[in-house]
Design a protein around this motif. Sequence first.
Motif, PDB file in Angstrom:
ATOM      1  N   LEU A  92       3.741 -63.025 -38.894  1.00 30.48           N
ATOM      2  CA  LEU A  92       4.431 -64.127 -38.510  1.00 30.48           C
ATOM      3  C   LEU A  92       3.809 -65.271 -38.360  1.00 30.48           C
ATOM      4  CD1 LEU A  92       6.345 -62.542 -35.538  1.00 30.48           C
ATOM      5  CD2 LEU A  92       7.343 -63.105 -37.639  1.00 30.48           C
ATOM      6  N   TYR A  93       4.404 -66.398 -38.568  1.00 34.66           N
ATOM      7  CA  TYR A  93       3.896 -67.853 -38.767  1.00 34.66           C
ATOM      8  C   TYR A  93       4.650 -68.696 -37.775  1.00 34.66           C
ATOM      9  CZ  TYR A  93       0.952 -65.977 -42.530  1.00 34.66           C
ATOM     10  OH  TYR A  93       0.554 -65.147 -43.320  1.00 34.66           O
ATOM     11  N   LEU A  94       3.692 -69.405 -36.866  1.00 34.75           N
ATOM     12  CA  LEU A  94       4.122 -70.328 -36.351  1.00 34.75           C
ATOM     13  C   LEU A  94       3.957 -71.758 -36.979  1.00 34.75           C
ATOM     14  CD1 LEU A  94       2.942 -69.343 -32.541  1.00 34.75           C
ATOM     15  CD2 LEU A  94       5.178 -69.214 -33.451  1.00 34.75           C
TER      16      LEU A  94
ATOM     17  N   GLY B 113       6.297 -64.222 -43.299  1.00 36.44           N
ATOM     18  CA  GLY B 113       5.887 -64.127 -44.638  1.00 36.44           C
ATOM     19  C   GLY B 113       4.685 -63.208 -45.089  1.00 36.44           C
ATOM     20  N   THR B 114       4.211 -63.255 -46.253  1.00 34.52           N
ATOM     21  CA  THR B 114       3.056 -62.251 -46.646  1.00 34.52           C
ATOM     22  C   THR B 114       1.851 -63.066 -46.615  1.00 34.52           C
ATOM     23  OG1 THR B 114       3.607 -62.761 -48.997  1.00 34.52           O
ATOM     24  CG2 THR B 114       4.559 -60.815 -48.056  1.00 34.52           C
ATOM     25  N   SER B 115       1.649 -64.244 -46.685  1.00 41.58           N
ATOM     26  CA  SER B 115       0.628 -64.949 -46.754  1.00 41.58           C
ATOM     27  C   SER B 115       0.481 -66.312 -46.401  1.00 41.58           C
ATOM     28  CB  SER B 115      -0.398 -64.866 -47.997  1.00 41.58           C
ATOM     29  OG  SER B 115       0.638 -65.916 -48.970  1.00 41.58           O
ATOM     30  N   ARG B 116      -0.610 -67.117 -45.963  1.00 42.05           N
ATOM     31  CA  ARG B 116      -0.253 -68.434 -45.649  1.00 42.05           C
ATOM     32  C   ARG B 116      -0.090 -69.199 -46.694  1.00 42.05           C
ATOM     33  NH1 ARG B 116      -2.704 -70.915 -41.252  1.00 42.05           N
ATOM     34  NH2 ARG B 116      -3.473 -69.302 -40.652  1.00 42.05           N
ATOM     35  N   GLU B 117      -0.634 -68.738 -47.757  1.00 41.74           N
ATOM     36  CA  GLU B 117      -0.210 -69.542 -49.403  1.00 41.74           C
ATOM     37  C   GLU B 117       0.982 -69.579 -49.393  1.00 41.74           C
ATOM     38  OE1 GLU B 117      -4.565 -68.720 -48.610  1.00 41.74           O
ATOM     39  OE2 GLU B 117      -2.762 -67.196 -48.746  1.00 41.74           O
ATOM     40  N   GLU B 118       1.894 -68.422 -49.317  1.00 43.78           N
ATOM     41  CA  GLU B 118       3.255 -68.273 -49.454  1.00 43.78           C
ATOM     42  C   GLU B 118       4.076 -69.347 -48.561  1.00 43.78           C
ATOM     43  OE1 GLU B 118       6.718 -64.906 -49.931  1.00 43.78           O
ATOM     44  OE2 GLU B 118       5.221 -64.685 -48.047  1.00 43.78           O
ATOM     45  N   VAL B 119       3.566 -69.235 -47.336  1.00 47.32           N
ATOM     46  CA  VAL B 119       4.362 -70.210 -46.264  1.00 47.32           C
ATOM     47  C   VAL B 119       3.996 -71.742 -46.719  1.00 47.32           C
ATOM     48  CG1 VAL B 119       4.464 -70.877 -43.896  1.00 47.32           C
ATOM     49  CG2 VAL B 119       4.283 -68.407 -44.646  1.00 47.32           C
ATOM     50  N   ALA B 120       2.841 -72.031 -47.311  1.00 41.43           N
ATOM     51  CA  ALA B 120       2.594 -73.483 -47.734  1.00 41.43           C
ATOM     52  C   ALA B 120       3.486 -73.717 -48.847  1.00 41.43           C
ATOM     53  CB  ALA B 120       0.967 -73.467 -47.885  1.00 41.43           C
ATOM     54  N   GLY B 121       3.738 -72.850 -49.824  1.00 43.77           N
ATOM     55  CA  GLY B 121       4.454 -73.316 -50.841  1.00 43.77           C
ATOM     56  C   GLY B 121       5.824 -73.606 -50.413  1.00 43.77           C
TER      57      GLY B 121
ATOM     58  N   THR C 246       0.195 -74.725 -39.669  1.00 40.82           N
ATOM     59  CA  THR C 246       0.612 -73.213 -39.635  1.00 40.82           C
ATOM     60  C   THR C 246      -0.367 -72.342 -39.067  1.00 40.82           C
ATOM     61  OG1 THR C 246       1.590 -73.953 -41.812  1.00 40.82           O
ATOM     62  CG2 THR C 246       1.300 -71.462 -41.410  1.00 40.82           C
ATOM     63  N   ILE C 247       0.073 -71.550 -38.243  1.00 41.77           N
ATOM     64  CA  ILE C 247      -0.520 -70.522 -37.274  1.00 41.77           C
ATOM     65  C   ILE C 247      -0.223 -69.163 -37.729  1.00 41.77           C
ATOM     66  CG2 ILE C 247      -1.421 -69.979 -35.111  1.00 41.77           C
ATOM     67  CD1 ILE C 247      -0.259 -72.905 -34.359  1.00 41.77           C
ATOM     68  N   ALA C 248      -0.919 -68.124 -38.303  1.00 37.55           N
ATOM     69  CA  ALA C 248      -0.793 -67.021 -38.597  1.00 37.55           C
ATOM     70  C   ALA C 248      -0.774 -66.412 -37.107  1.00 37.55           C
ATOM     71  CB  ALA C 248      -1.677 -66.359 -39.323  1.00 37.55           C
ATOM     72  N   TRP C 249       0.328 -65.441 -36.852  1.00 36.75           N
ATOM     73  CA  TRP C 249       0.340 -65.011 -35.554  1.00 36.75           C
ATOM     74  C   TRP C 249       0.634 -63.317 -35.605  1.00 36.75           C
ATOM     75  CZ3 TRP C 249       5.526 -65.433 -32.387  1.00 36.75           C
ATOM     76  CH2 TRP C 249       5.207 -64.810 -31.161  1.00 36.75           C
TER      77      TRP C 249
END
Length: 108
Positions: free
Chosen positions: A2-4, A54-62, A79-82
């Motif tokens: 999860l990402y906040l 998502g699967t990665s911080r890079e995916e979310v950034a995209g 973006t905070i991985a949680w």
Amino acid sequence: MLYLILLRYRAPLEELDRHLAAHRDFLHRHYAAGHFLLSGRQEPRVGGAILARGTSREEVAGWLAEDPFHREGLADYETIAWAPGLRAGDAPAAWAPDAAVVERAVEN
């Protein structure tokens, strides 16, 4: 994972409102794809927040790069991985499958 995602507005609300329909279209696309779980504005209205899966911080950034608020330079993003360790018994298990369940106390 999860990402906040915390958005902080950089522009006046009048300018943000001109791009609000396109921003909502962006949100709807990612809800339909199963990426976003919750979203909304902060109170007072100084930014917003998104709970994403998502699967990665890079995916979310995209994904965030597609947001009209990002493209127009109207908001900053954090973006905070949680990895939740606990969840309420009535919270969807799919959101945090590894979290231990804590049930509410039953009142007599």
